[in-house]
Structure formats: structure tokens, C-alpha cells
Design an enzyme around this catalytic site. Structure first.
Site, PDB file in Angstrom:
ATOM      1  N   SER A 198       0.719  -1.231   0.407  1.00  0.00           N
ATOM      2  CA  SER A 198       0.179   0.062   0.217  1.00  0.00           C
ATOM      3  C   SER A 198       0.655   1.048   0.088  1.00  0.00           C
ATOM      4  O   SER A 198       1.925   1.426   0.109  1.00  0.00           O
ATOM      5  CB  SER A 198      -0.644  -0.421   1.199  1.00  0.00           C
ATOM      6  OG  SER A 198      -1.682   1.266   1.521  1.00  0.00           O
ATOM      7  N   TYR A 211      -2.241  -1.251  10.876  1.00  0.00           N
ATOM      8  CA  TYR A 211      -2.467  -1.307   8.943  1.00  0.00           C
ATOM      9  C   TYR A 211      -1.135  -1.088   8.199  1.00  0.00           C
ATOM     10  O   TYR A 211      -0.309  -1.885   8.971  1.00  0.00           O
ATOM     11  CB  TYR A 211      -3.332  -0.309   8.774  1.00  0.00           C
ATOM     12  CG  TYR A 211      -3.370  -0.795   6.719  1.00  0.00           C
ATOM     13  CD1 TYR A 211      -4.297  -1.657   6.918  1.00  0.00           C
ATOM     14  CD2 TYR A 211      -2.882   0.064   6.437  1.00  0.00           C
ATOM     15  CE1 TYR A 211      -4.453  -2.115   5.451  1.00  0.00           C
ATOM     16  CE2 TYR A 211      -3.099  -0.168   5.012  1.00  0.00           C
ATOM     17  CZ  TYR A 211      -3.929  -1.480   4.199  1.00  0.00           C
ATOM     18  OH  TYR A 211      -4.032  -1.583   2.827  1.00  0.00           O
TER      19      TYR A 211
END
Length: 372
Positions: A198, A211
Site C-alpha cells: 500500500s 495497518y
């Protein structure tokens, strides 16, 4: 640019690249700045043309098997349908075989698509999936796409340790578990491993440390694996999506309600000291969750699907694909600038592009007044 390459021919561009590199080495020894810049520009253009000419060549999809995790929603679901339409043999794995995404794949996919249940956080589930796939992939597995992932919002002082562990178990150790299980099949045909990290594996974000740290760790794991697999002819690739969240199933109605339940439990378990320091008004902002854009479709994901397709089918794929989610993707811009600009510029830029909710400042002010 590639049109001119076709006119001139790579037989001209490649020697020009080599001569320019030699000339750059020569002029740099004399400290000639302007010629060095010009030659660097020529080298960059030549490399881009040569590289782009290579990416236009596609592999033969005949008999190629692809395994994708996290196909219940979002990228995984869309990618499974895309590759299936191009004739590849797809193993689309879903956390639940009864999910809407799994049903959609079974209904709309071809006969050669297989929808399998898989929980990447479970050794038993991964082993069971391998036992089903291994007898089918007699010539090996062309690509393993590690796409499955979960989120968990929360400031460091507010987030629970259980959530940190759960995110890492899926986003990081789930990928490690899948690689250890399926790499022998990938090595068999000198295939590819694609790890979906990501932009948040490149740039930190407030209230998202669980995350972010899992994706930063996955970036490092992917780099290590790429170096290790090089001698086997296996390509290991990062795909780093930017701001695509509202166009994927991660914020569909079902997931939004699930996140709200989790956040409510998180807020209810916050201690009195933390509640006083952060303020109830700020804690309540955790319940403000975006929803999936109405009418979102594969067209909204085209940029990242194109990156996946190139990574899987190109003769010369890039080792890293940072994919902007929209025309101006501030997150991807910050990721690109992170190693160039100093922190005293990057931090104000971050808060300009992603300002904290006003309740955060109110809680800080009132907390400071109580201490006085």
C-alpha cells in the site's frame, strides 16, 4: 515516445544508451556539471524507451495458473474476473465461500475458474488450499498474488493489542505463510510473487499505525524475498495502491457496520485517563466511516488492475508499482517525496493534505486547561 523508438529502432537506442553511459563516466571525472546533466537525461530517456518496449511483450497465457487471495471484495475480486476473461486459470480464494464476492465469481466466471475457501491467518487452511491446488498445477504456479488484508483504525494509545496482532497476522504473517507454502510451485515454473502492500507501506498516517506498520514490514519482506528468489528466476513484485478505498468493497455497507461495531468496542474500553486526554468528542469521530461510492465499478480500479496485469503478463515487469488512485493522489505524492524532503517540510505537508478533525484540537485544548 515509443512511436519514435519504433521509427529509429532499438538497434539505435541501445547503442546510444551504452555510449551515453560511457560518456557520463568520462565527463563526471572532470566535474563538468552541464554535460553530466544532459547525458543523464539522455540515459534516462533511452532506458525508458528500452524498458517500455520490453513491457509491451506479453507472455503466452496458455496453461498459466494464478492464485489470488482476498477475492471476497475489491482488488482481488476484480482481478480474478479480469484474468479469467483473458484466459488464465484462476484460483480465486475467499475468506468465506458464501460471501457475495464468492457467489459473483462462481456465477460470472468461466468453467476454469475455481473459487476456494482460504484464511491466510490459519496454517491448516493454507495447507488445505495447497493440497487442492498442487495436484492441478503439475507444471507449477505462474503467479501468487497476496492481496488479502484487513484494516483497524485507532491512535496508538487507543488501539488494542489484540487488534495490532490481528492485523499483523493477516497482512504480514499471512503473506509469509502463503509464500512459504506456495513458493515451491512458483519456483517450478520460474513464476512470480506479487505482494499487495500500500502507499501506507511508504508513508505514515495518523490513527492507522496497526495497518501502516504491517505494510511497512511487508515492504521489507518483499524486498528480501525478491533478492532471495532472483537466483531461481522468480520475480517478486510490489503493487502499492494509493487512494482507492471508496471504490472497493472495503467500505461497503456490511464492512462499514462491522467497523462501527469494532470501533464502538474500542471506544468503550478506553481508560479514563486516555478518555480525558483525547476527549470524548474526538473518540466519537471514530464512528464517522466513509461509504463505498455509489456505482463504483472495475472502471474505477482500472489503474491498479492495469498494474496487476502488467506485473503478471509482461516479459519485463517492474519490481514496484505505486499506483495513484486518482488524478491527484496526495498520499502517493507524499510517498514519492518522503525520501527527498526533510521532516520539517513533510509533516506540515501531511497535515495540510490530511488535517486532523477539529475535535482533536478541542480535546488538546481542554486537556491542557485541566492540567493547569
Amino acid at each position: 515516445m515509443t512511436r519514435y523508438a519504433g521509427m529509429l529502432g532499438l538497434h539505435f537506442i541501445q547503442p546510444l544508451f551504452c555510449v551515453s553511459v560511457f560518456c557520463l563516466l568520462y565527463v563526471s571525472t572532470f566535474g563538468l556539471i552541464l554535460p553530466s546533466f544532459l547525458l543523464t537525461g539522455i540515459i534516462s530517456i533511452c532506458y525508458w524507451v528500452i524498458r517500455n518496449a520490453g513491457t509491451r511483450k506479453r507472455i503466452d497465457t496458455q496453461g498459466k495458473y494464478i492464485l489470488i487471495t482476498g477475492c471476497d471484495t475489491g482488488f482481488g475480486n476484480s482481478l480474478a474476473r479480469l484474468l479469467d476473461s483473458k484466459g488464465l486459470k484462476v484460483f480465486a480464494t475467499c475468506l468465506s465461500e458464501q460471501s457475495e464476492g464468492a457467489k459473483l465469481l462462481r456465477e460470472n466466471g468461466s468453467k476454469q475458474m475455481r473459487v476456494l475457501q482460504l484464511d491466510v491467518s490459519s496454517d491448516a487452511s493454507v495447507d488445505a488450499c495447497l493440497d487442492k491446488i498442487k495436484p492441478i498445477c503439475l507444471d507449477g504456479l505462474w503467479t501468487l498474488v497476496n492481496n488479502a488484508g484487513i484494516m483497524g483504525k485507532g491512535d496508538v494509545e487507543i488501539q488494542s493489542m489484540d487488534t495490532y496482532k490481528r492485523i499483523a497476522e493477516v497482512n504480514l504473517f499471512g503473506v509469509v505463510r502463503m509464500c512459504k507454502a506456495f513458493l515451491p510451485l512458483v519456483r517450478q515454473c520460474k513464476g512470480r510473487v506479487i505482494n499487495v502492500t500500500s502507499v501506507r507501506g511508504l508513508q505514515a498516517f495518523c490513527a492507522d499505525s496497526g495497518y501502516v506498520m504491517s505494510k511497512f514490514a511487508l515492504e521489507g519482506f518483499t524486498d528480501c524475498l525478491r533478492l532471495e528468489m532472483r537466483r531461481f528466476g522468480v520475480k517478486v513484485i510490489h503493487v502499492e495502491p494509493g487512494m482507492f478505498g471508496l471504490n472497493t468493497g472495503i467500505f461497503n455497507d456490511e464492512n462499514v457496520e462491522r467497523y462501527k461495531d469494532l470501533n464502538k468496542k474500542l471506544i468503550d474500553n478506553v481508560g479514563d485517563e486516555i478518555r480525558a486526554a483525547y476527549g470524548q468528542e474526538y473518540l466519537d469521530t471514530y464512528m464517522r466511516l466513509p461509504k463505498m461510492r455509489p456505482g463504483s465499478s472495475d472502471k474505477d480500479l482500472k489503474a491498479v488492475l492495469d498494474a496487476f496485469e502488467d506485473a503478471i503478463l509482461s516479459h519485463r515487469p517492474d519490481s514496484r508499482y505505486l499506483v495513484d488512485g486518482k488524478r491527484f493522489d496526495g498520499d502517493c505524492m507524499m510517498a514519492r517525496l518522503r525520501n527527498i524532503l526533510p521532516v520539517f517540510i513533510m509533516d506540515p505537508l501531511y497535515f495540510y493534505l490530511r488535517p486532523l478533525p477539529k475535535e482533536a484540537f478541542y480535546s488538546c485544548t481542554t486537556s491542557g486547561q485541566r492540567r493547569n
